[in-house]
Design a protein around this motif. Structure first.
Motif, PDB file in Angstrom:
ATOM      1  N   SER A  49       0.807  -1.221   0.000  1.00 10.58           N
ATOM      2  CA  SER A  49       0.000   0.000   0.000  1.00 10.58           C
ATOM      3  C   SER A  49       0.839   1.269   0.000  1.00 10.58           C
ATOM      4  O   SER A  49       0.505   2.233  -0.701  1.00 10.58           O
ATOM      5  N   PRO A  50       1.944   1.340   0.790  1.00 11.74           N
ATOM      6  CA  PRO A  50       2.728   2.580   0.795  1.00 11.74           C
ATOM      7  C   PRO A  50       3.281   2.954  -0.574  1.00 11.74           C
ATOM      8  O   PRO A  50       3.626   4.113  -0.809  1.00 11.74           O
ATOM      9  N   GLN A  51       3.394   1.981  -1.490  1.00 12.51           N
ATOM     10  CA  GLN A  51       3.942   2.259  -2.815  1.00 12.51           C
ATOM     11  C   GLN A  51       2.866   2.668  -3.822  1.00 12.51           C
ATOM     12  O   GLN A  51       3.194   3.062  -4.936  1.00 12.51           O
ATOM     13  N   VAL A  52       1.609   2.553  -3.430  1.00 13.91           N
ATOM     14  CA  VAL A  52       0.520   2.848  -4.365  1.00 13.91           C
ATOM     15  C   VAL A  52       0.244   4.354  -4.333  1.00 13.91           C
ATOM     16  O   VAL A  52      -0.484   4.854  -3.476  1.00 13.91           O
ATOM     17  N   THR A  53       0.862   5.076  -5.258  1.00 12.07           N
ATOM     18  CA  THR A  53       0.732   6.536  -5.254  1.00 12.07           C
ATOM     19  C   THR A  53      -0.678   6.987  -5.626  1.00 12.07           C
ATOM     20  O   THR A  53      -1.128   8.049  -5.210  1.00 12.07           O
ATOM     21  N   GLN A  54      -1.374   6.180  -6.411  1.00 10.62           N
ATOM     22  CA  GLN A  54      -2.756   6.511  -6.791  1.00 10.62           C
ATOM     23  C   GLN A  54      -3.733   5.726  -5.918  1.00 10.62           C
ATOM     24  O   GLN A  54      -4.707   5.154  -6.392  1.00 10.62           O
ATOM     25  N   TRP A  55      -3.479   5.736  -4.617  1.00 13.03           N
ATOM     26  CA  TRP A  55      -4.247   4.927  -3.670  1.00 13.03           C
ATOM     27  C   TRP A  55      -5.732   5.289  -3.681  1.00 13.03           C
ATOM     28  O   TRP A  55      -6.590   4.417  -3.568  1.00 13.03           O
ATOM     29  N   GLU A  56      -6.022   6.582  -3.806  1.00  7.73           N
ATOM     30  CA  GLU A  56      -7.422   6.990  -3.689  1.00  7.73           C
ATOM     31  C   GLU A  56      -8.262   6.444  -4.839  1.00  7.73           C
ATOM     32  O   GLU A  56      -9.397   5.993  -4.637  1.00  7.73           O
ATOM     33  N   SER A  57      -7.696   6.453  -6.041  1.00  4.45           N
ATOM     34  CA  SER A  57      -8.424   5.901  -7.191  1.00  4.45           C
ATOM     35  C   SER A  57      -8.679   4.412  -6.998  1.00  4.45           C
ATOM     36  O   SER A  57      -9.785   3.919  -7.277  1.00  4.45           O
ATOM     37  N   LEU A  58      -7.660   3.698  -6.508  1.00  2.00           N
ATOM     38  CA  LEU A  58      -7.817   2.255  -6.311  1.00  2.00           C
ATOM     39  C   LEU A  58      -8.820   1.963  -5.201  1.00  2.00           C
ATOM     40  O   LEU A  58      -9.647   1.050  -5.320  1.00  2.00           O
ATOM     41  N   VAL A  59      -8.773   2.730  -4.110  1.00  2.00           N
ATOM     42  CA  VAL A  59      -9.751   2.553  -3.034  1.00  2.00           C
ATOM     43  C   VAL A  59     -11.162   2.748  -3.571  1.00  2.00           C
ATOM     44  O   VAL A  59     -12.060   1.940  -3.307  1.00  2.00           O
ATOM     45  N   ASP A  60     -11.370   3.809  -4.325  1.00  2.00           N
ATOM     46  CA  ASP A  60     -12.710   4.096  -4.856  1.00  2.00           C
ATOM     47  C   ASP A  60     -13.182   2.989  -5.790  1.00  2.00           C
ATOM     48  O   ASP A  60     -14.364   2.589  -5.752  1.00  2.00           O
ATOM     49  N   MET A  61     -12.285   2.480  -6.618  1.00  2.00           N
ATOM     50  CA  MET A  61     -12.684   1.441  -7.566  1.00  2.00           C
ATOM     51  C   MET A  61     -12.990   0.126  -6.853  1.00  2.00           C
ATOM     52  O   MET A  61     -13.957  -0.569  -7.186  1.00  2.00           O
ATOM     53  N   LEU A  62     -12.174  -0.240  -5.876  1.00  2.00           N
ATOM     54  CA  LEU A  62     -12.447  -1.456  -5.106  1.00  2.00           C
ATOM     55  C   LEU A  62     -13.748  -1.313  -4.327  1.00  2.00           C
ATOM     56  O   LEU A  62     -14.546  -2.248  -4.237  1.00  2.00           O
ATOM     57  N   TRP A  63     -13.966  -0.133  -3.766  1.00  2.00           N
ATOM     58  CA  TRP A  63     -15.161   0.100  -2.957  1.00  2.00           C
ATOM     59  C   TRP A  63     -16.426   0.100  -3.811  1.00  2.00           C
ATOM     60  O   TRP A  63     -17.518  -0.181  -3.306  1.00  2.00           O
ATOM     61  N   ALA A  64     -16.278   0.386  -5.088  1.00  2.00           N
ATOM     62  CA  ALA A  64     -17.437   0.423  -5.984  1.00  2.00           C
ATOM     63  C   ALA A  64     -17.934  -0.977  -6.339  1.00  2.00           C
ATOM     64  O   ALA A  64     -19.028  -1.119  -6.892  1.00  2.00           O
ATOM     65  N   SER A  65     -17.157  -2.002  -6.003  1.00  2.00           N
ATOM     66  CA  SER A  65     -17.582  -3.371  -6.294  1.00  2.00           C
ATOM     67  C   SER A  65     -18.827  -3.709  -5.479  1.00  2.00           C
ATOM     68  O   SER A  65     -19.010  -3.243  -4.358  1.00  2.00           O
ATOM     69  N   GLU A  66     -19.673  -4.552  -6.056  1.00  2.00           N
ATOM     70  CA  GLU A  66     -20.853  -4.994  -5.316  1.00  2.00           C
ATOM     71  C   GLU A  66     -20.499  -6.108  -4.331  1.00  2.00           C
ATOM     72  O   GLU A  66     -21.315  -6.463  -3.479  1.00  2.00           O
ATOM     73  N   TYR A  67     -19.293  -6.659  -4.440  1.00  2.00           N
ATOM     74  CA  TYR A  67     -18.905  -7.792  -3.615  1.00  2.00           C
ATOM     75  C   TYR A  67     -18.144  -7.344  -2.369  1.00  2.00           C
ATOM     76  O   TYR A  67     -17.471  -6.302  -2.348  1.00  2.00           O
ATOM     77  N   LEU A  68     -18.233  -8.169  -1.347  1.00  2.00           N
ATOM     78  CA  LEU A  68     -17.630  -7.859  -0.054  1.00  2.00           C
ATOM     79  C   LEU A  68     -16.104  -7.827  -0.116  1.00  2.00           C
ATOM     80  O   LEU A  68     -15.486  -6.891   0.403  1.00  2.00           O
ATOM     81  N   GLU A  69     -15.497  -8.829  -0.727  1.00  2.00           N
ATOM     82  CA  GLU A  69     -14.034  -8.966  -0.646  1.00  2.00           C
ATOM     83  C   GLU A  69     -13.269  -7.773  -1.217  1.00  2.00           C
ATOM     84  O   GLU A  69     -12.316  -7.295  -0.564  1.00  2.00           O
ATOM     85  N   PRO A  70     -13.602  -7.251  -2.399  1.00  2.00           N
ATOM     86  CA  PRO A  70     -12.876  -6.059  -2.874  1.00  2.00           C
ATOM     87  C   PRO A  70     -13.014  -4.869  -1.924  1.00  2.00           C
ATOM     88  O   PRO A  70     -12.068  -4.081  -1.767  1.00  2.00           O
ATOM     89  N   ARG A  71     -14.155  -4.735  -1.288  1.00  2.00           N
ATOM     90  CA  ARG A  71     -14.331  -3.624  -0.347  1.00  2.00           C
ATOM     91  C   ARG A  71     -13.459  -3.820   0.896  1.00  2.00           C
ATOM     92  O   ARG A  71     -12.906  -2.852   1.439  1.00  2.00           O
ATOM     93  N   LEU A  72     -13.328  -5.067   1.336  1.00  2.00           N
ATOM     94  CA  LEU A  72     -12.431  -5.329   2.459  1.00  2.00           C
ATOM     95  C   LEU A  72     -10.988  -5.004   2.075  1.00  2.00           C
ATOM     96  O   LEU A  72     -10.230  -4.455   2.891  1.00  2.00           O
ATOM     97  N   LEU A  73     -10.607  -5.316   0.860  1.00  2.00           N
ATOM     98  CA  LEU A  73      -9.257  -4.984   0.396  1.00  2.00           C
ATOM     99  C   LEU A  73      -9.069  -3.474   0.323  1.00  2.00           C
ATOM    100  O   LEU A  73      -7.983  -2.958   0.617  1.00  2.00           O
TER     101      LEU A  73
END
Length: 273
Positions: free
Chosen positions: A75-99
């Motif tokens: 995670s510390p290396q993911v400079t575009q963390w916010e975009s990835l968080v938003d995209m994972l959170w947009a999933s309808e499934y539980l596991e991507p949101r937990l990630l």
């Protein structure tokens, strides 16, 4: 449940490293892994409590654990963390949101000046209690380590809202902070908690009981003293009911002390409606 080829899984996880600067590709690869190991035939039995109401891939524990480890390590290396968080959170499934929650809790805070705002936005949009707890627990990992005062401010801001939903979020985060063994500022927790204990809205009793239970496990003597002192100042039957429900968190000796205090103050209370 699909069998897990550990060598293949390791290769899949290692391949994610090359994509940590490209959120779209990384999301696609993560979802591919989830789909390839999904147990879509899973049906919980009557004796199995469903922890979340969200659809789930029902991934084998080994697969989910490897994905979580990847998120926490890189995670510390993911400079575009916010975009990835938003995209994972947009999933309808539980596991991507937990990630997404795990990623949120391990980003480099020096690159994330708006991380508290992101936590607030996601928490206030989350209606699934299991996911909310995971978000607050995992998403505040670095904040609790490096800036516990900022976490206390988040809690206080939620608790001061004229909304039981937002107060509940604050109480959930308060319990998580209390359960963090590195956190030591219990006096600040007692101060923030006092107005809600004195008011004790019935709809908040379950969340308040969880908080008081966590405090009792951390420091039973201090918590019992706090409750006795607080009860001396209230004229609310609801507050007394709350404290009675919390008695099982304490030893028999401490329970008797609290009961005596409640009986002494009973005469100050208005009659129950």
């Amino acid at each position: 449940m699909p069998l897990v080829d550990q060598a293949r899984l390791k290769k899949q996880i290692d391949s994610l490293l090359a994509q940590i600067t490209e959120p779209d590709l990384l999301l696609h690869s993560i979802l591919e892994i989830c789909e390839s190991y999904a147990d879509l035939s899973y049906r919980p039995g009557n004796a199995v409590r469903q922890v979340s109401l969200l659809p789930s891939y029902h991934l084998p524990q080994l697969v989910m654990r490897q994905l979580e480890n990847f998120m926490s390590r890189f995670s510390p290396q993911v400079t575009q963390w916010e975009s990835l968080v938003d995209m994972l959170w947009a999933s309808e499934y539980l596991e991507p949101r937990l990630l997404a929650a795990i990623l949120l809790g391990h980003v480099n805070l020096s690159q994330a000046p708006n991380i508290e705002k992101k936590i607030i936005i996601l928490a206030e949009k989350t209606t699934d209690s299991y996911l909310l707890d995971a978000l607050l627990k995992h998403g505040t990992t670095q904040l609790r380590k490096q800036h516990p005062g900022a976490v206390l401010e988040l809690i206080e801001n939620w608790i001061e809202q004229n909304s039981n939903e937002k107060r509940t979020i604050g109480l959930h985060l308060m319990r998580i902070l209390i359960e963090d063994e590195q956190f030591e500022n219990l006096p600040a927790v007692f101060r923030i908690l006092t107005p809600l204990v004195q008011l004790a809205p019935p709809l908040l009793h379950p969340a308040l009981q969880e908080v008081i239970g966590a405090l009792a496990r951390r420091s039973p003597i201090e918590t019992a003293f706090y409750l006795r002192q607080t009860m001396n100042l209230v004229t609310s039957q609801a507050a007394h009911r709350l404290v009675r429900r919390c008695l099982p968190y304490f030893s028999a000796e401490i329970q008797e002390q609290i009961k005596m205090n409640l009986q002494t103050n009973q005469s100050n209370l208005p009659p129950s409606l």
